[in-house]
Design an enzyme around this catalytic site. Structure first.
Site, PDB file in Angstrom:
ATOM      1  N   GLU A  24      26.693  85.086  26.476  1.00 24.35           N
ATOM      2  CA  GLU A  24      25.419  85.206  27.181  1.00 24.35           C
ATOM      3  C   GLU A  24      25.165  86.679  27.501  1.00 24.35           C
ATOM      4  O   GLU A  24      24.331  86.999  28.340  1.00 24.35           O
ATOM      5  CB  GLU A  24      25.380  84.331  28.435  1.00 24.35           C
ATOM      6  CG  GLU A  24      26.485  84.579  29.426  1.00 24.35           C
ATOM      7  CD  GLU A  24      26.357  83.706  30.663  1.00 24.35           C
ATOM      8  OE1 GLU A  24      25.296  83.710  31.276  1.00 24.35           O
ATOM      9  OE2 GLU A  24      27.348  83.028  31.005  1.00 24.35           O
TER      10      GLU A  24
ATOM     11  N   CYS B 196      27.572  80.042  30.493  1.00 28.47           N
ATOM     12  CA  CYS B 196      29.027  80.047  30.285  1.00 28.47           C
ATOM     13  C   CYS B 196      29.513  78.846  29.473  1.00 28.47           C
ATOM     14  O   CYS B 196      30.694  78.761  29.132  1.00 28.47           O
ATOM     15  CB  CYS B 196      29.740  80.076  31.635  1.00 28.47           C
ATOM     16  SG  CYS B 196      29.206  81.409  32.697  1.00 28.47           S
TER      17      CYS B 196
ATOM     18  N   HIS C 177      36.453  76.267  34.290  1.00 30.37           N
ATOM     19  CA  HIS C 177      35.660  77.495  34.223  1.00 30.37           C
ATOM     20  C   HIS C 177      35.767  78.184  35.584  1.00 30.37           C
ATOM     21  O   HIS C 177      35.623  77.534  36.622  1.00 30.37           O
ATOM     22  CB  HIS C 177      34.196  77.144  33.921  1.00 30.37           C
ATOM     23  CG  HIS C 177      33.272  78.294  34.125  1.00 30.37           C
ATOM     24  ND1 HIS C 177      33.435  79.485  33.453  1.00 30.37           N
ATOM     25  CD2 HIS C 177      32.196  78.477  34.939  1.00 30.37           C
ATOM     26  CE1 HIS C 177      32.496  80.335  33.836  1.00 30.37           C
ATOM     27  NE2 HIS C 177      31.734  79.746  34.743  1.00 30.37           N
TER      28      HIS C 177
HETATM   29  N1  COA Z   1      39.250  86.821  54.547  1.00 32.01           N
HETATM   30  C1  COA Z   1      39.375  85.699  53.796  1.00 32.01           C
HETATM   31  N2  COA Z   1      38.303  84.998  53.332  1.00 32.01           N
HETATM   32  C2  COA Z   1      37.074  85.448  53.652  1.00 32.01           C
HETATM   33  C3  COA Z   1      36.874  86.616  54.421  1.00 32.01           C
HETATM   34  C4  COA Z   1      38.037  87.318  54.875  1.00 32.01           C
HETATM   35  N3  COA Z   1      37.951  88.440  55.604  1.00 32.01           N
HETATM   36  N4  COA Z   1      35.558  86.830  54.533  1.00 32.01           N
HETATM   37  C5  COA Z   1      34.924  85.827  53.876  1.00 32.01           C
HETATM   38  N5  COA Z   1      35.836  85.002  53.342  1.00 32.01           N
HETATM   39  C6  COA Z   1      35.606  83.803  52.503  1.00 32.01           C
HETATM   40  C7  COA Z   1      34.472  82.922  52.978  1.00 32.01           C
HETATM   41  O1  COA Z   1      34.880  82.069  54.038  1.00 32.01           O
HETATM   42  C8  COA Z   1      34.142  82.190  51.703  1.00 32.01           C
HETATM   43  O2  COA Z   1      35.099  81.172  51.466  1.00 32.01           O
HETATM   44  P1  COA Z   1      34.644  79.618  51.392  1.00 32.01           P
HETATM   45  O3  COA Z   1      33.608  79.552  50.299  1.00 32.01           O
HETATM   46  O4  COA Z   1      35.892  78.897  51.024  1.00 32.01           O
HETATM   47  O5  COA Z   1      34.088  79.305  52.735  1.00 32.01           O
HETATM   48  C9  COA Z   1      34.400  83.229  50.607  1.00 32.01           C
HETATM   49  O6  COA Z   1      35.187  84.273  51.224  1.00 32.01           O
HETATM   50  C10 COA Z   1      33.118  83.890  50.070  1.00 32.01           C
HETATM   51  O7  COA Z   1      32.376  84.323  51.173  1.00 32.01           O
HETATM   52  P2  COA Z   1      30.794  84.151  51.203  1.00 32.01           P
HETATM   53  O8  COA Z   1      30.287  84.750  52.464  1.00 32.01           O
HETATM   54  O9  COA Z   1      30.432  82.735  50.889  1.00 32.01           O
HETATM   55  O10 COA Z   1      30.434  85.086  49.959  1.00 32.01           O
HETATM   56  P3  COA Z   1      29.056  85.657  49.492  1.00 32.01           P
HETATM   57  O11 COA Z   1      27.929  84.927  50.095  1.00 32.01           O
HETATM   58  O12 COA Z   1      29.131  87.130  49.689  1.00 32.01           O
HETATM   59  O13 COA Z   1      29.075  85.369  47.896  1.00 32.01           O
HETATM   60  C11 COA Z   1      29.248  84.085  45.876  1.00 32.01           C
HETATM   61  C12 COA Z   1      29.929  84.471  47.203  1.00 32.01           C
HETATM   62  C13 COA Z   1      30.244  83.329  45.011  1.00 32.01           C
HETATM   63  C14 COA Z   1      28.052  83.191  46.181  1.00 32.01           C
HETATM   64  C15 COA Z   1      28.788  85.378  45.146  1.00 32.01           C
HETATM   65  O14 COA Z   1      29.887  86.155  44.841  1.00 32.01           O
HETATM   66  C16 COA Z   1      28.006  85.096  43.883  1.00 32.01           C
HETATM   67  O15 COA Z   1      26.803  84.876  43.920  1.00 32.01           O
HETATM   68  N6  COA Z   1      28.667  85.166  42.682  1.00 32.01           N
HETATM   69  C17 COA Z   1      28.006  84.961  41.397  1.00 32.01           C
HETATM   70  C18 COA Z   1      27.659  83.501  41.110  1.00 32.01           C
HETATM   71  C19 COA Z   1      28.815  82.645  40.858  1.00 32.01           C
HETATM   72  O16 COA Z   1      29.885  83.121  40.552  1.00 32.01           O
HETATM   73  N7  COA Z   1      28.590  81.315  40.991  1.00 32.01           N
HETATM   74  C20 COA Z   1      29.599  80.311  40.778  1.00 32.01           C
HETATM   75  C21 COA Z   1      29.199  79.099  39.996  1.00 32.01           C
HETATM   76  S1  COA Z   1      28.890  79.411  38.277  1.00 32.01           S
END
Ligand code: COA
Length: 385
Positions: free
Chosen positions: A81, A113, A235
């Site tokens: 992709e 993906c 994945h």
């Molecule tokens: N220590 C340990 N863990 C911590 C932390 C710390 N200091 N601070 C935050 N976390 C954890 C959160 O609790 C969360 O865990 P949980 O989901 O088990 O509750 C995790 O870290 C991620 O934190 P969050 O605030 O949800 O992250 P974010 O909003 O910044 O973004 C994604 C996370 C995945 C949404 C983002 O990286 C993204 O958009 N990625 C691309 C899309 C993707 O990969 N999608 C997946 C499906 S294909």
């Protein structure tokens, strides 16, 4: 009698550079444990200016073909992709670099993906029709999100090359799989954007919907049951996603699913970052490399591509040698990457080579192939060694 068909051999490739997520966390003012524990990621591979999906994919395929030979290969499928052209396929560029014959067809496949699994299904069909034919699959991607966005720590880059054949040495794929397709705007990359747009939380729930939907479809079609599956590979847009998925699947099944396969399956992905189409097959390689006890047993493989298509395949791991060799090769490759300071990563992230200007890329990669630049609007590739 149904002939055994599946993956005969598998090889992983990646980029010249690596970004340490602890450095990125410091630069972004975030607790490093958010990336390391919260997302389950330690590092992300990052391409040099003279690397892309073609150079990464061809490098993995060259190493694979050095073991298997190209005899019988009649089709090259390139799943990605991160396409480098809207018309000519990355498969044709790779075909040229690999020196494959004019009698080998070459095509690129896309569905986020999921396309690596689409390629695998197509390959299984081709081999079922003529078991003398082999299919070479390359799945390669560069996961890119905007700087300082939530997706930034879930970037990465890797390639996988797989040879699909009758009577394979590595993995026999079961004929029944479960499929789940739903039109969702969770992740996409418009034609005029070099970075993906993503609704991260929606993509996580769409992933889980697809997993449970594909499982139910597998059962409705008479596929193998949970009791027959010794371990799952998922994945992994980030490795914590696999832990979430396994927990939800266990609740759906009302069964315990052991966590030890999650650790084994995530070892390569934790250091490569997201590799989109390659991610599931990187996880599969890590799982079978780490778990000799899986020989002769079944694994479940969950593929998810935003937009969205999910598929749950099951497969029998065949008693095989070579797992220590691959594991050592992958470790060497990961350790050999050149660390990128954050300022240099940000400079390279902004770099682009517009097709309207003739350019030569700086020589950086130490891989066997390089993207040499643009001439007359066309991308130029060359062998290094
Ligand atoms: N220590 C340990 N863990 C911590 C932390 C710390 N200091 N601070 C935050 N976390 C954890 C959160 O609790 C969360 O865990 P949980 O989901 O088990 O509750 C995790 O870290 C991620 O934190 P969050 O605030 O949800 O992250 P974010 O909003 O910044 O973004 C994604 C996370 C995945 C949404 C983002 O990286 C993204 O958009 N990625 C691309 C899309 C993707 O990969 N999608 C997946 C499906 S294909």
């Amino acid at each position: 009698m149904n002939r055994s068909i599946g993956i005969h051999d598998i090889e992983i490739g990646t980029t010249h550079h690596v970004v340490d997520l602890a450095d990125l966390a410091v630069a972004r003012g975030v607790d490093p444990d958010k990336f390391r524990i919260g997302l389950g990621q330690d590092q992300m591979s990052f391409p040099a200016p003279d690397e892309d999906i073609v150079t990464m994919g061809a490098a993995a395929a060259r190493a694979l073909l050095a073991r298997t030979g190209a005899d019988g290969v009649r089709t090259l499928l390139f799943a990605t992709e991160s396409g480098i052209d809207q018309s000519k396929s990355a498969a044709v560029f790779a075909h040229g670099l690999l020196g494959l014959g004019a009698d080998v067809r070459a095509v690129e496949l896309k569905q986020a993906c999921y396309a690596g699994t689409a390629a695998l299904q197509m390959a299984l069909g081709i081999v079922a029709r003529n078991p003398a034919e082999h299919v070479l699959i390359i799945a390669a991607d560069v996961a890119r999100y905007a700087l300082d966005s939530a997706g930034e720590p879930t970037q990465g880059a890797a390639s996988v090359a797989m040879l699909v054949s009758a009577d394979p040495a590595l993995l026999e794929i079961d004929p029944v799989s479960g499929v789940f397709t739903a039109d969702v705007d969770d992740f996409w990359r418009p034609n005029d954007s070099s970075t993906a747009l993503v609704d991260g939380k929606l993509s996580m729930s769409a992933y889980i919907d697809a997993l449970l939907g594909a499982w139910d479809d597998l059962q409705a079609r008479g596929g193998v049951t949970a009791a027959d599956i010794a371990a799952f590979a998922y994945h992994q847009p980030f490795t914590k996603m696999a832990a979430k998925a396994q927990r939800r699947l266990a609740a759906h099944l009302g069964a315990e699913l052991a966590d030890d396969d999650l650790v084994a399956m995530s070892t390569y992905n934790r250091r490569l970052g997201n590799s989109y189409t390659a991610s599931l097959y990187v996880a599969l390689a890590a799982l079978i490399d780490a778990r000799a006890d899986l020989d002769g047993r079944r694994v479940g493989l969950f593929s998810y591509g935003s937009g969205s298509v999910g598929e749950l395949l099951t497969a029998r791991v065949l008693p095989q040698g070579g797992r220590e060799d691959r594991s050592a090769r992958v470790s060497r490759m990961l350790d050999a990457r050149a660390p990128l300071p954050i300022a240099e990563y940000e400079r390279l992230h902004a770099l682009s080579y517009p097709s309207g200007t003739d350019t030569e890329t700086p020589r950086t990669t130490t891989g066997p192939f390089r993207f040499a630049g643009i001439r007359g609007g066309a991308r130029q590739y060359e062998h290094i060694g």
